[in-house]
Design an enzyme around this catalytic site. Sequence first.
Site, PDB file in Angstrom:
ATOM      1  N   HIS A  79      49.287  43.199  38.798  1.00 51.20           N
ATOM      2  CA  HIS A  79      48.561  42.187  39.568  1.00 51.20           C
ATOM      3  C   HIS A  79      47.300  42.785  40.193  1.00 51.20           C
ATOM      4  CE1 HIS A  79      48.246  39.830  43.495  1.00 51.20           C
ATOM      5  NE2 HIS A  79      48.038  38.924  42.576  1.00 51.20           N
ATOM      6  N   HIS A 100      38.797  38.882  43.699  1.00 57.00           N
ATOM      7  CA  HIS A 100      39.824  37.942  44.146  1.00 57.00           C
ATOM      8  C   HIS A 100      39.349  36.920  45.173  1.00 57.00           C
ATOM      9  CE1 HIS A 100      43.141  36.428  46.620  1.00 57.00           C
ATOM     10  NE2 HIS A 100      43.718  36.265  45.448  1.00 57.00           N
TER      11      HIS A 100
HETATM   12  O1  G3P Z   1      48.759  35.379  39.081  1.00 60.74           O
HETATM   13  C1  G3P Z   1      49.335  35.100  40.265  1.00 60.74           C
HETATM   14  C2  G3P Z   1      48.569  35.514  41.469  1.00 60.74           C
HETATM   15  O2  G3P Z   1      47.519  36.331  41.121  1.00 60.74           O
HETATM   16  C3  G3P Z   1      48.072  34.351  42.254  1.00 60.74           C
HETATM   17  O3  G3P Z   1      47.768  34.711  43.533  1.00 60.74           O
HETATM   18  O4  G3P Z   1      46.153  35.022  45.326  1.00 60.74           O
HETATM   19  O5  G3P Z   1      47.008  36.986  44.105  1.00 60.74           O
HETATM   20  O6  G3P Z   1      45.412  35.445  43.020  1.00 60.74           O
HETATM   21  P1  G3P Z   1      46.531  35.598  43.992  1.00 60.74           P
HETATM   22 CA    CA Z   2      45.217  36.172  40.841  1.00 60.61          CA
END
Ligand code: G3P
Ligand code: CA
Length: 242
Positions: free
Chosen positions: A7, A49
């Site tokens: 992630h 992000h």
């Molecule tokens: O892919 C799932 C996740 O990335 C969504 O949440 O806020 O980390 O982009 P965020």
């Molecule tokens: Ca994400």
Amino acid sequence: MTKIIAHRGASRYAPENTRSSFELAYQLNADGIETDVQLSKDGIPILFHDEKIKRTTRKKGYIHEYTYNELKKLDIGSWFGSQYIGETIMSLEEFLLWVIDKPLLLHLELKNNVFDYPRLEAITYNLVERYGLLDRTFFSTFSTRSIQRLNKISIDTNIGWLTSKSRHQLPLFSRALGANAIHIKYRLLQPKLVQQAKTENIPLRVYTVNKPKQILRCFQYKCDSIFTDVPDIAKTTYQTYL
Ligand code: G3P
Ligand code: CA
């Protein structure tokens, strides 16, 4: 086997969405990488992000207020640690060039739920297509409008709908929206939903799962994928599950 998707890269150990965090995820044997796509003021897709730049740059404003050249001058590593000083925002194209010779899955989240970036879907899709990476790329978004636009571009696209809200018959609802996978926040992971997704043959992917007990639960439910900041812990946990 549940796929382990890093992630924002291996973002517990290196600054999120940077070459360092992607490189580390690859070294830790993640199955794939999740990253966030936005557009610069001049329409270049970049990986970042937050809509605001403050948290990781200590500067003011929003991504879409800066041109690509201006964004490239920002330091997005030093907030995380002095060894990352000078780390810069990657363009989507730089990322695709980096990943092309590596056996990694690509999860591209289109960050268009706060600002509806014009043509984000088409720009991203066309670039991925140009590099021949569509077969291992998964697009995801919280935006239902974006799902519709992706479907207009191609009916064969892998589209995951991101949601943190519980709903009656979520798999059927997601399919009706035009998604062919559901990306849920961990707290939505319940046996009933797992069963519904299985019955409807819709892949269930779970974010953001970092605790071994939670990771193990995703494996036990045979979720399609997990998004995790700690791909190494997920790999180790998988050994205990076997
Ligand atoms: O892919 C799932 C996740 O990335 C969504 O949440 O806020 O980390 O982009 P965020
Ligand atoms: Ca994400």
